[in-house]
Design an enzyme around this catalytic site. Structure first.
Site, PDB file in Angstrom:
ATOM      1  N   GLU A   9       0.871  -1.177   0.000  1.00 44.71           N
ATOM      2  CA  GLU A   9       0.000   0.000   0.000  1.00 44.71           C
ATOM      3  C   GLU A   9       0.903   1.220   0.000  1.00 44.71           C
ATOM      4  O   GLU A   9       2.005   1.198   0.562  1.00 44.71           O
ATOM      5  CB  GLU A   9      -0.924   0.007   1.213  1.00 44.71           C
ATOM      6  N   HIS A 153      -8.366  -1.737   1.613  1.00 42.26           N
ATOM      7  CA  HIS A 153      -7.159  -2.381   1.115  1.00 42.26           C
ATOM      8  C   HIS A 153      -6.170  -2.531   2.267  1.00 42.26           C
ATOM      9  O   HIS A 153      -5.901  -1.588   3.001  1.00 42.26           O
ATOM     10  CB  HIS A 153      -6.518  -1.537   0.005  1.00 42.26           C
TER      11      HIS A 153
END
Length: 248
Positions: A9, A153
């Site tokens: 990420e 996410h």
């Protein structure tokens, strides 16, 4: 074969604009089976998130403020992935960010390609499902992988989901055994039969009594059904001549 399913990420969509990695998640597989070993780290990016990136991950600068920087975990990270095949969804994105982080950590670290082979599961999905959406969520739905708990996410969660998706995408490849040499097959001689058309076919004469019984049966069928199918295909059959009676 050792594989590491990897996800990251970041603070934005482009490392060229100075965005950084904020989370790394890895899951180890050996011979297509999970070993239970994982690598998971949150990272302090020393910069703000781009608009929209924070909402995707749910991470905040306040949460990441006391987390290590990439340079502090780089050796541990490389030890975990070294020599493995990396399975990454949309690999160009993650590899670009991680190679940038390695450059910033020091020239001696090189790049991921120096240490690992990279398999892009997005390219695999596009080959198997051309013209369809092949995001991780779409593939989870298509391949029956439960992703109901994926609200945001997260690198480790996404790596775990990708591991299941990857197994679904590649299932049966190794079992099919196309690389194995095919066993030699001996040629078998197939007998060939040639009809002899030089001689006329024998005709069998029917005795008068049998012919009379046959005709009686047909007459019964014609009376009940209005017709007998035999009449469409039969040819007149000659009765076998009776032997003349001998005088006593």
């Amino acid at each position: 074969m050792r594989q590491v399913i990897l996800d990251t990420e970041t603070t934005g969509l482009s490392w060229e604009r100075g965005n950084r990695v904020v989370e790394i998640g890895c899951v180890e597989f050996i011979e297509r089976r999970p070993t239970g070993r994982t690598f998971h780290r949150y990272l302090n990016p020393d910069r703000e998130f781009e608009q929209g990136a924070q909402e995707v991950t749910g991470l905040t600068l306040e949460f990441l403020a006391d987390k290590p920087r990439f340079a502090e975990i780089v050796d541990e990270f490389l030890e975990f992935i070294d020599g493995a095949e990396l399975v990454i969804h949309n690999a160009a994105f993650d590899v670009g960010f991680l190679d940038n982080e390695l450059r910033m950590a020091g020239a001696s670290y090189g790049c991921l390609g120096d240490r690992c082979r990279v398999e892009d599961s997005l390219l695999l999905a596009r080959q198997r499902f051309p013209g369809q959406r092949n995001s991780l969520d779409a593939l989870c739905r298509r391949l029956g992988v439960d992703n109901g708990h994926r609200q945001l996410h997260g690198a480790l969660l996404d790596a775990q989901l990708l591991a299941e998706v990857y197994i679904g995408l590649t299932s049966g490849q190794e079992e099919i055994g196309f690389d194995a040499a095919a066993p030699a097959v001996e040629a078998v001689a197939v007998p060939r039969f040639t009809a002899d058309t030089s001689r006329s076919r024998p005709r069998i004469a029917v005795a008068a009594g049998e012919l009379a019984a046959h005709e009686a049966r047909l007459a019964t069928l014609r009376k009940k059904a209005g017709q007998a199918l035999w009449d469409r295909f039969s040819e007149p059959v000659a009765a076998e001549p009776q032997e003349p009676a001998l005088a006593g």
